[in-house]
Design a protein around this motif. Sequence first.
Motif, short mmCIF file in Angstrom:
data_model
loop_
_atom_site.label_atom_id
_atom_site.label_comp_id
_atom_site.label_asym_id
_atom_site.label_seq_id
_atom_site.Cartn_x
_atom_site.Cartn_y
_atom_site.Cartn_z
N ASP A 1 2.76 -6.10 8.49
CA ASP A 1 2.70 -5.72 7.08
C ASP A 1 3.17 -4.28 6.90
O ASP A 1 2.91 -3.42 7.75
CB ASP A 1 1.26 -5.84 6.56
CG ASP A 1 1.06 -7.03 5.67
OD1 ASP A 1 1.93 -7.28 4.82
OD2 ASP A 1 0.04 -7.72 5.80
N GLN A 2 3.84 -4.03 5.80
CA GLN A 2 4.13 -2.67 5.36
C GLN A 2 3.68 -2.56 3.91
O GLN A 2 4.08 -3.37 3.06
CB GLN A 2 5.62 -2.37 5.47
CG GLN A 2 6.16 -2.37 6.90
CD GLN A 2 5.78 -1.13 7.68
OE1 GLN A 2 6.48 -0.14 7.72
NE2 GLN A 2 4.63 -1.18 8.34
N VAL A 3 2.85 -1.56 3.64
CA VAL A 3 2.27 -1.38 2.31
C VAL A 3 2.95 -0.17 1.69
O VAL A 3 2.57 0.97 1.96
CB VAL A 3 0.75 -1.19 2.39
CG1 VAL A 3 0.14 -1.17 0.98
CG2 VAL A 3 0.11 -2.29 3.24
N TYR A 4 3.95 -0.42 0.86
CA TYR A 4 4.78 0.66 0.33
C TYR A 4 4.45 1.02 -1.12
O TYR A 4 5.04 1.97 -1.65
CB TYR A 4 6.26 0.27 0.40
CG TYR A 4 6.84 0.20 1.80
CD1 TYR A 4 6.23 0.83 2.87
CD2 TYR A 4 8.03 -0.49 2.04
CE1 TYR A 4 6.78 0.77 4.15
CE2 TYR A 4 8.59 -0.55 3.32
CZ TYR A 4 7.96 0.08 4.36
OH TYR A 4 8.51 0.03 5.62
N ALA A 5 3.57 0.31 -1.77
CA ALA A 5 3.27 0.59 -3.17
C ALA A 5 2.21 1.68 -3.32
O ALA A 5 2.19 2.38 -4.33
CB ALA A 5 2.81 -0.68 -3.88
N HIS A 6 1.34 1.82 -2.33
CA HIS A 6 0.23 2.77 -2.44
C HIS A 6 -0.26 3.14 -1.05
O HIS A 6 0.08 2.48 -0.06
CB HIS A 6 -0.92 2.16 -3.24
CG HIS A 6 -1.36 0.82 -2.72
ND1 HIS A 6 -0.95 -0.37 -3.30
CD2 HIS A 6 -2.15 0.47 -1.67
CE1 HIS A 6 -1.47 -1.38 -2.62
NE2 HIS A 6 -2.20 -0.90 -1.62
N THR A 7 -1.06 4.19 -0.98
CA THR A 7 -1.75 4.55 0.26
C THR A 7 -3.24 4.61 -0.04
O THR A 7 -3.68 4.39 -1.16
CB THR A 7 -1.30 5.93 0.78
OG1 THR A 7 -1.79 6.95 -0.11
CG2 THR A 7 0.20 6.03 0.90
N SER A 8 -4.01 4.94 0.99
CA SER A 8 -5.40 5.32 0.77
C SER A 8 -5.45 6.74 0.19
O SER A 8 -4.54 7.55 0.41
CB SER A 8 -6.15 5.29 2.10
OG SER A 8 -7.39 5.99 2.00
N ASP A 9 -6.52 7.05 -0.52
CA ASP A 9 -6.70 8.42 -0.98
C ASP A 9 -7.05 9.36 0.17
O ASP A 9 -7.12 10.59 -0.01
CB ASP A 9 -7.74 8.52 -2.09
CG ASP A 9 -9.11 8.02 -1.68
OD1 ASP A 9 -9.27 7.50 -0.55
OD2 ASP A 9 -10.05 8.13 -2.49
N LYS A 10 -7.26 8.80 1.37
CA LYS A 10 -7.51 9.61 2.56
C LYS A 10 -6.23 9.91 3.34
O LYS A 10 -6.29 10.58 4.37
CB LYS A 10 -8.51 8.89 3.48
CG LYS A 10 -9.84 8.54 2.81
CD LYS A 10 -10.54 9.75 2.25
CE LYS A 10 -11.88 9.38 1.62
NZ LYS A 10 -12.51 10.55 0.93
N HIS A 11 -5.10 9.43 2.87
CA HIS A 11 -3.84 9.71 3.56
C HIS A 11 -3.49 11.18 3.39
O HIS A 11 -3.71 11.79 2.34
CB HIS A 11 -2.73 8.84 2.97
CG HIS A 11 -1.53 8.72 3.85
ND1 HIS A 11 -0.68 9.78 4.09
CD2 HIS A 11 -1.02 7.67 4.56
CE1 HIS A 11 0.30 9.39 4.91
NE2 HIS A 11 0.11 8.11 5.21
N ASP A 12 -2.89 11.78 4.42
CA ASP A 12 -2.50 13.19 4.37
C ASP A 12 -1.53 13.47 3.23
O ASP A 12 -1.54 14.56 2.65
CB ASP A 12 -1.86 13.61 5.69
CG ASP A 12 -2.87 13.73 6.82
OD1 ASP A 12 -4.09 13.74 6.54
OD2 ASP A 12 -2.43 13.80 7.99
#
Length: 535
Positions: A103-114
């Motif tokens: 899977d690749q999740v390109y629409a959003h990240t976690s709010d914990k992403h750098d």
Amino acid sequence: MSSSELGREWWRGAAIYQIYPRSFADSNGDGVGDLAGITAHLDHVASLGVDAVWLSPFFPSPMKDFGYDVSDYRGVDPLFGTLADFDALVARAHALGLKVIVDQVYAHTSDKHDWFAESRRDRTNARQDWYVWADAKADGTPPNNWQSVFGGPGWTWDARRGQYYMHNFLSSQPQLNVHEAAVQDALLDVARFWLDRGVDGFRLDAISCAMVDPALRDNPARPPTNSRRTRPFDFQFHIHSQSHPDIPLFLERVRALTDTYPGRFTVAEVGGPNVELEMQAFTQGDHRLNTAYGFNFLYAKALTPALVREVLERWPDTPGTGWPSWAFENHDAPRAVSRWAPPGHEEAFGRMKMLLLMALRGNIFLYQGEELGLTQVDIPFDRLRDPEAIANWPLTLGRDGARTPMPWVAGEAGLGFSTVEPWLPFGPDHAALAVARQERDGASMLALTRRLLAMRKANAALVTGAIRFVEATETVLAFERESGGQRLLCVFNFAAEAREWLPEDADSWRVVEQVGEVEQWRLGPFAGVIAERPA
């Protein structure tokens, strides 16, 4: 029959097996599945006769949306193991002849992403425009009327920047601004990282949500309906908060990258009301994605001949149209036998459904446990983990009931999945459907799935052939598949009573495969037959 013998790319007409890592096999006794558990059970997957495995997210994540909130695109969450465990999985899969899709999740990240930590710091940092930020209206309310899938506004206030950030899903899943070239470059670098580790392709999650209207125009309201709407999201047409016309241009960049790695494969997940238009836009020509799949069947309340014909006929075999993929089950939808089969007919219906899936034109996806005939599990409220189900209980069925652990051995504690209580409970009938038990039964659903996959692979007309519908009544579906000199007739009875359907020159057809009772074109309840007319 090999891909070269069929004169095709390996992925065209492929059968792909989806693994939900949390629920496949637990190797370390913490109640949650992991990469080492998957590797230890890849022999089972290979024995089915599928071409590839698709792994749902295993990346570092706070797990608020169980991995679809990624905090590091280039790692493995400790819950699932290490990068070394992933490398071992890929090596074992390849040794067994299996491709590996991630899977690749390109629409959003976690709010914990750098990336988000930097973007939210102020309005002048290097990643200030990597997410969708907007000022409040004069009265302090969100910039527009967009709603999130999981309930509530699609905007959350952030005091650091003094702005709202947008999210299509949880507030902890901030929306990436994929219009930005720098964001696209960063995502392509992520793809390159996994390609260099040996993956054979990507499934692009919720790719319709990757870009929003830069003008942030309000979504129009849906007209009133007689059905009950459980989420504010259901009151709008989402024409500005997703499905932006520039998304295919980004997908061309993805395809250009994957084409530099021979034999790689891309598939888009596409949801929403205009699914075919987007699927075909995303797969148009030979410069965008290889294929796409939607939710035509995954969220359908009933499986009918008319639905199958309507959906498949939207994908004509014409140059430039693209190549479709189909799934009856996955981690986001209730188990098909529980959605569609009349009570008491689950086993017969499941067999007919499996034969039908094998006969469709396009790629096919099997979800873990589908080969066992697993049913949907009714999860009590105090065991729910799915944030959507918890927020909308009891009106939204939620996704937990299809994410329950694989039953491997009926007589063991944890049914061979784990030595401790698993993160979700098993269904009361799942022990009877365990892999080890079905292995001993030549008439089991597992044995049938292997037989049907072998049959599909051995018949070029089913793998890549054209499709022509002959009949679609209320209860009977008939269509032909043809490739080269081979012509197959596929007939299915969707009723709990016997039906008779006679093709032209009925005596000239030879049965290739059948499920249920079939006698001289009289099909028993939920029976199906594939027949060939000799050249």
